[in-house]
Write a protein that holds these residues in place. Structure first.
Motif, PDB file in Angstrom:
ATOM      1  N   MET A  75       0.813  -1.216   0.000  1.00  0.00           N
ATOM      2  CA  MET A  75       0.000   0.000   0.000  1.00  0.00           C
ATOM      3  C   MET A  75       0.848   1.268   0.000  1.00  0.00           C
ATOM      4  N   ALA A  76       1.674   1.434   1.031  1.00  0.00           N
ATOM      5  CA  ALA A  76       2.417   2.694   1.183  1.00  0.00           C
ATOM      6  C   ALA A  76       3.376   2.922   0.013  1.00  0.00           C
ATOM      7  N   ASN A 131      -8.327 -10.588  -4.934  1.00  0.00           N
ATOM      8  CA  ASN A 131      -8.444 -10.534  -3.471  1.00  0.00           C
ATOM      9  C   ASN A 131      -8.902  -9.168  -2.990  1.00  0.00           C
ATOM     10  N   GLY A 132      -8.863  -8.178  -3.847  1.00  0.00           N
ATOM     11  CA  GLY A 132      -9.397  -6.872  -3.502  1.00  0.00           C
ATOM     12  C   GLY A 132     -10.907  -6.808  -3.593  1.00  0.00           C
ATOM     13  N   PHE A 133     -11.509  -7.884  -4.137  1.00  0.00           N
ATOM     14  CA  PHE A 133     -12.959  -7.954  -4.301  1.00  0.00           C
ATOM     15  C   PHE A 133     -13.576  -9.115  -3.534  1.00  0.00           C
ATOM     16  N   GLN A 134     -12.828 -10.199  -3.384  1.00  0.00           N
ATOM     17  CA  GLN A 134     -13.313 -11.378  -2.682  1.00  0.00           C
ATOM     18  C   GLN A 134     -12.235 -11.878  -1.725  1.00  0.00           C
ATOM     19  N   ALA A 135     -12.637 -12.205  -0.513  1.00  0.00           N
ATOM     20  CA  ALA A 135     -11.678 -12.636   0.510  1.00  0.00           C
ATOM     21  C   ALA A 135     -11.230 -14.071   0.281  1.00  0.00           C
ATOM     22  N   GLU A 136     -10.051 -14.377   0.805  1.00  0.00           N
ATOM     23  CA  GLU A 136      -9.481 -15.714   0.695  1.00  0.00           C
ATOM     24  C   GLU A 136      -9.003 -16.163   2.071  1.00  0.00           C
ATOM     25  N   SER A 137      -9.072 -17.449   2.323  1.00  0.00           N
ATOM     26  CA  SER A 137      -8.671 -17.989   3.607  1.00  0.00           C
ATOM     27  C   SER A 137      -7.211 -17.654   3.926  1.00  0.00           C
ATOM     28  N   ASP A 138      -6.946 -17.279   5.158  1.00  0.00           N
ATOM     29  CA  ASP A 138      -5.593 -17.003   5.646  1.00  0.00           C
ATOM     30  C   ASP A 138      -4.889 -15.922   4.843  1.00  0.00           C
ATOM     31  N   SER A 139      -5.644 -14.930   4.404  1.00  0.00           N
ATOM     32  CA  SER A 139      -5.088 -13.845   3.587  1.00  0.00           C
ATOM     33  C   SER A 139      -5.603 -12.489   4.044  1.00  0.00           C
ATOM     34  N   SER A 140      -5.866 -12.331   5.323  1.00  0.00           N
ATOM     35  CA  SER A 140      -6.561 -11.129   5.799  1.00  0.00           C
ATOM     36  C   SER A 140      -5.795  -9.848   5.509  1.00  0.00           C
ATOM     37  N   ALA A 141      -4.492  -9.821   5.759  1.00  0.00           N
ATOM     38  CA  ALA A 141      -3.715  -8.606   5.510  1.00  0.00           C
ATOM     39  C   ALA A 141      -3.567  -8.359   4.011  1.00  0.00           C
ATOM     40  N   TYR A 142      -3.309  -9.419   3.266  1.00  0.00           N
ATOM     41  CA  TYR A 142      -3.179  -9.305   1.812  1.00  0.00           C
ATOM     42  C   TYR A 142      -4.492  -8.823   1.201  1.00  0.00           C
ATOM     43  N   ASP A 143      -5.606  -9.433   1.617  1.00  0.00           N
ATOM     44  CA  ASP A 143      -6.917  -9.017   1.112  1.00  0.00           C
ATOM     45  C   ASP A 143      -7.159  -7.535   1.388  1.00  0.00           C
ATOM     46  N   ALA A 144      -6.872  -7.114   2.613  1.00  0.00           N
ATOM     47  CA  ALA A 144      -7.089  -5.714   2.985  1.00  0.00           C
ATOM     48  C   ALA A 144      -6.236  -4.779   2.134  1.00  0.00           C
ATOM     49  N   SER A 145      -4.977  -5.175   1.885  1.00  0.00           N
ATOM     50  CA  SER A 145      -4.090  -4.306   1.112  1.00  0.00           C
ATOM     51  C   SER A 145      -4.540  -4.200  -0.333  1.00  0.00           C
ATOM     52  N   LYS A 146      -5.015  -5.294  -0.909  1.00  0.00           N
ATOM     53  CA  LYS A 146      -5.445  -5.263  -2.302  1.00  0.00           C
ATOM     54  C   LYS A 146      -6.789  -4.543  -2.448  1.00  0.00           C
ATOM     55  N   VAL A 179      -7.743  -0.959  -4.798  1.00  0.00           N
ATOM     56  CA  VAL A 179      -8.891  -0.699  -5.670  1.00  0.00           C
ATOM     57  C   VAL A 179      -9.439   0.698  -5.400  1.00  0.00           C
ATOM     58  N   MET A 180      -9.575   1.054  -4.126  1.00  0.00           N
ATOM     59  CA  MET A 180     -10.066   2.391  -3.790  1.00  0.00           C
ATOM     60  C   MET A 180      -9.008   3.458  -4.049  1.00  0.00           C
ATOM     61  N   LEU A 181      -7.728   3.139  -3.833  1.00  0.00           N
ATOM     62  CA  LEU A 181      -6.671   4.101  -4.126  1.00  0.00           C
ATOM     63  C   LEU A 181      -6.682   4.474  -5.605  1.00  0.00           C
ATOM     64  N   THR A 182      -6.934   3.504  -6.453  1.00  0.00           N
ATOM     65  CA  THR A 182      -7.025   3.773  -7.892  1.00  0.00           C
ATOM     66  C   THR A 182      -8.086   4.821  -8.173  1.00  0.00           C
ATOM     67  N   LYS A 183      -9.241   4.679  -7.553  1.00  0.00           N
ATOM     68  CA  LYS A 183     -10.317   5.660  -7.747  1.00  0.00           C
ATOM     69  C   LYS A 183      -9.935   7.014  -7.160  1.00  0.00           C
TER      70      LYS A 183
END
Length: 253
Positions: A110-111, A140-155, A159-163
């Motif tokens: 992200m940063a 993963n920025g649209f649908q969550a995946e098991s054991d990927s909470s930080a990765y999902d959140a970052s992706k 998506v919103m950063l793009t907008k």
């Protein structure tokens, strides 16, 4: 006649392009006519394409994004295209997640994207030049995946950063879009098959409407399009490149 899909005369920086999807995007830009500066965490690989400039740095360091952009402009003073592709996966199950892993995810995924884009845009705005930014997110920025909470959140954040960046930079003639790859054949997915987990790949190939995992070149095509004049009226959008993986609830039987 305008060559809408040509990148002749353009110059681009692609972060995280020493291999995989990033390298394929760099190759796609080069094939379309752009001069390309590539980036990797380690020094230039011995067999790296001769046509590419190359800068090595760890984007987790706070001052690295600005330094990378500076080096890229030193190599290509007329840089007008940026693909923010560098990222990583550091997750463990949520209840075992550590602050160190979370911080590493946020810093790289992200940063570093935020401040690389900022340094690039500042230079273009100062020179009153238009440009294009493409940000690599993920399904993963649209649908969550098991054991990927930080990765999902970052992706999801990308998506919103793009907008948000599309809104911030529109008045300066800088378009900002994204690509969100699904399951792509990279060393990570190859390891599933090599480890005897081909059943996992078979499962996803039944879910994917186009019946196969994607290739890095599948992502490259979309990225090149978004950088070109053919996409000149597109900004703030993220193209999902997943063969239809996230389109159907059940998939094929």
């Amino acid at each position: 006649m305008m060559k809408a899909f040509s990148l002749e005369g353009r110059a681009a920086l692609v972060t995280g392009s020493s291999q995989g999807i990033g390298l394929a995007m760099a190759e796609g830009l080069h094939e379309a006519g752009a001069r390309v500066v590539c980036h990797g965490l380690t020094e230039r690989p011995a067999d790296f394409p001769e046509w590419a400039r190359y800068v090595a740095c760890d984007l987790c360091a706070p001052d690295a994004p600005a330094a990378l952009v500076h080096c890229a402009f030193e190599a290509e003073p007329h840089l007008d295209t940026l693909i923010c592709n560098a990222g990583g996966f550091f997750d463990v199950p949520f209840l075992e997640m550590t602050r160190e892993r979370w911080d590493r995810t946020v810093q790289l995924n992200m940063a570093s994207v935020y401040f690389t884009a900022q340094a690039f845009a500042r230079r273009l705005v100062a020179e009153q030049r238009a440009g294009s930014i493409v940000i690599t997110s993920s399904t993963n920025g649209f649908q969550a995946e098991s054991d990927s909470s930080a990765y999902d959140a970052s992706k999801g954040a990308l998506v919103m950063l793009t907008k948000s960046l599309a809104v911030s930079l529109a008045d300066h003639g800088i378009r900002v879009n994204g690509v969100a790859p699904g399951l792509i054949r990279t060393p990570l997915t190859a390891s599933l098959e090599h480890a005897g987990n081909s059943s996992v790949v078979d499962h996803y190939e039944k879910k994917i409407l186009l019946k196969r995992l994607g290739t890095p070149e599948d992502v490259a095509g979309a990225a090149v399009f978004l950088c070109s004049r053919a996409a000149g009226y597109i900004t703030g959008e993220t193209i999902i490149i997943d063969g239809g993986l996230t389109t159907g609830q059940i998939g094929r039987r």
